[in-house]
Design a protein around this motif. Structure first.
Motif, mmCIF file in Angstrom:
data_model
loop_
_atom_site.group_PDB
_atom_site.id
_atom_site.type_symbol
_atom_site.label_atom_id
_atom_site.label_comp_id
_atom_site.label_asym_id
_atom_site.label_seq_id
_atom_site.Cartn_x
_atom_site.Cartn_y
_atom_site.Cartn_z
ATOM 1 N N TYR A 294 2.530 109.652 47.844
ATOM 2 C CA TYR A 294 2.623 111.113 47.719
ATOM 3 C C TYR A 294 3.713 111.635 48.638
ATOM 4 O O TYR A 294 4.184 110.945 49.542
ATOM 5 C CB TYR A 294 1.282 111.757 48.075
ATOM 6 C CG TYR A 294 0.201 111.510 47.053
ATOM 7 C CD1 TYR A 294 -0.069 112.427 46.038
ATOM 8 C CD2 TYR A 294 -0.549 110.321 47.077
ATOM 9 C CE1 TYR A 294 -1.060 112.190 45.094
ATOM 10 C CE2 TYR A 294 -1.537 110.074 46.139
ATOM 11 C CZ TYR A 294 -1.789 111.016 45.148
ATOM 12 O OH TYR A 294 -2.764 110.774 44.213
ATOM 13 N N PRO B 57 1.073 103.558 44.428
ATOM 14 C CA PRO B 57 1.301 105.005 44.288
ATOM 15 C C PRO B 57 1.339 105.692 45.647
ATOM 16 O O PRO B 57 0.553 105.378 46.549
ATOM 17 C CB PRO B 57 0.100 105.487 43.470
ATOM 18 C CG PRO B 57 -0.486 104.259 42.849
ATOM 19 C CD PRO B 57 -0.183 103.135 43.780
ATOM 20 N N ASN C 77 6.165 107.714 35.373
ATOM 21 C CA ASN C 77 4.879 108.304 34.997
ATOM 22 C C ASN C 77 5.011 109.061 33.673
ATOM 23 O O ASN C 77 6.068 109.021 33.019
ATOM 24 C CB ASN C 77 4.334 109.195 36.123
ATOM 25 C CG ASN C 77 5.206 110.428 36.381
ATOM 26 O OD1 ASN C 77 6.071 110.788 35.576
ATOM 27 N ND2 ASN C 77 4.974 111.087 37.503
ATOM 28 N N THR D 100 -2.572 103.679 49.976
ATOM 29 C CA THR D 100 -2.247 103.627 48.552
ATOM 30 C C THR D 100 -3.024 104.670 47.757
ATOM 31 O O THR D 100 -4.252 104.726 47.819
ATOM 32 C CB THR D 100 -2.542 102.218 47.999
ATOM 33 O OG1 THR D 100 -1.665 101.278 48.632
ATOM 34 C CG2 THR D 100 -2.333 102.161 46.492
ATOM 35 N N ASP D 101 -2.281 105.516 47.045
ATOM 36 C CA ASP D 101 -2.847 106.550 46.178
ATOM 37 C C ASP D 101 -3.752 107.522 46.943
ATOM 38 O O ASP D 101 -4.700 108.073 46.389
ATOM 39 C CB ASP D 101 -3.621 105.912 45.016
ATOM 40 C CG ASP D 101 -3.672 106.818 43.797
ATOM 41 O OD1 ASP D 101 -2.914 107.793 43.739
ATOM 42 O OD2 ASP D 101 -4.500 106.548 42.898
#
Length: 424
Positions: free
Chosen positions: A165, A163, A129, A337-338
């Protein structure tokens, strides 16, 4: 030096990267391994001796599972063997490493002289990132934990990693070498081309139905060459989209009696537990929380439907926690996702007794192969010493349920096997 320049300096080819492996080394190869690194290492079989390859539920063989001897590569399985490589242990080849996820890193961290951290680790990571950090995607498992401890880390950069977390980040400076490989996109045109090789109209229709059920066709990309020769229903089971077995429904009705609003749940991989969402075991419940080793089909859909919100969890309130989302179905992955509600952490945190004992109402739901007349639960072997998988996270999670003040450890299994001819 900025991270972009550091990344360029560490970027290399798979063949060059695996030259760091020396005879006598142990190499950690995770579940869903990098596509390019394992074949590159296997290609060095003529020049290496006594390299130990540590595997976790492999789904393919670059060459070391069927070698005539162990001169070049010795194989060991950690925690999970998996369906693909079970023949190796059936043939009394390969070593199985029993352990607990909760204490899997303890011996390394204690610096014990009789235990050696793997010398080299392979992993797949995202593109860095803006701050120079990468993650390992939906299937983190113990990769992040190993990456913090192994002397040499070789990472394959895959732009398609979704992505995620949680405690998932590694900086470019923490990784020794990078190679780049992103699987090609697989869309409608590619799917139709693969289907054109399926001669049987019924088989083709089954594949078309499966394609219509998926939120994206990308998961079929790795299987595209096999579409003409395998059944769509087999792939549906692999993706977690198959209907649960008939016995799952009555088991789900019994389970429903023990799960209350506000409980924090864990569900183990395998039948019949993975089908509990599909059979409605949690319908009508509210404020459930998730703290689990791995996922299950329908996990994220419980959050979407308002059954799970994590609002009554003692820790990580408002979040669903796992070590990996492996086991979920493609519709779950689209939701996860994300999505900051879903977080990943290392197994030695998620499954540690200190973590699990913070829950007042922790419900561990797992499977068994047999239960004997003394009440001993067996989820690892059949017919004596034949290993089916291994310990996994079940012991940790079940102890967590037992020791939780208002929790439970629940084991699910049909009463018979082999068409009703054998009692479990």
């Amino acid at each position: 030096m900025d991270w972009q320049e550091l990344y360029k300096q560490k970027l290399t080819t798979p063949a060059e990267a695996v030259k760091v492996v020396r005879s006598g080394d142990t190499v950690m190869v995770p579940i869903f391994p990098p596509a390019t690194l394992s074949p590159a290492l296997a290609a060095r079989r003529g020049e290496l001796r006594d390299v130990t390859v540590r595997l976790l539920a492999p789904t393919g063989d670059p060459g070391w599972l069927r070698l005539p001897d162990e001169t070049s590569f010795k194989v060991e399985f950690e925690l999970y063997i998996g369906d693909y490589a079970r023949y190796v242990t059936d043939e009394r080849r390969g070593t199985y490493l029993p352990n607990l996820f909760s204490f899997g890193m303890k011996a390394y961290d204690a610096g014990r002289a009789d235990v050696r951290v793997p010398d080299v680790m392979f992993c797949t990571v995202s593109r860095p990132n803006r701050a120079g950090y990468v993650h390992m995607g939906l299937h983190q498992w113990n990769q992040h934990a190993y990456a913090k401890r192994c002397p040499v880390i070789i990472a394959e950069v895959n732009d398609r990693l979704p992505p995620v977390y949680g405690d998932v980040w590694l900086h470019v400076s923490e990784i020794d070498m990078f190679v780049e490989h992103t699987p090609p996109a697989f869309g409608k045109e590619d799917f139709d081309k693969a289907l054109s090789a399926v001669a049987d109209p019924a088989r083709r229709a089954a594949w078309e139905q499966l394609g219509a059920e998926l939120p994206t066709l990308q998961p079929l990309g790795a299987l595209s060459a096999l579409i003409p020769v395998i059944a769509a229903d087999d792939v549906r089971r692999l993706l977690g989209l198959a209907e649960p077995p008939p016995e799952a429904e009555p088991i789900g009705r019994y389970l429903r009696e023990f799960v209350e609003d506000g409980d924090t749940i864990q569900i183990g991989v395998g039948e019949p537990a993975r089908g509990m969402v599909r059979v409605g075991a949690f319908e009508g419940r509210k404020h459930l929380g998730i703290h689990t080793e791995l996922g299950w089909p329908g996990l994220a859909q419980l959050w979407r439907d308002g059954i799970v919100d994590g609002s009554r969890k003692e820790i990580h309130a408002g979040k669903s926690i796992a070590t990996a989302w492996t086991g979920c179905d493609p519709n779950d992955y689209e939701i996860i996702t994300d999505n900051p509600h879903f977080e990943l952490y290392d197994p030695d945190y998620v499954l540690h007794p200190r973590t699990l004992l913070r829950f007042d109402r922790f419900i561990a739901i797992n499977n068994a192969i047999t239960v004997d007349l003394l009440g001993q639960i067996n989820s690892e072997t059949v017919f004596g010493g034949r290993i089916i998988n291994g310990t996994g996270g079940q012991p940790d999670m079940h102890f967590g349920g037992v020791l939780s003040p208002h929790g439970r450890a629940i084991t699910l299994l049909p009463s018979t096997a082999m068409g009703g001819s054998v009692s479990r």
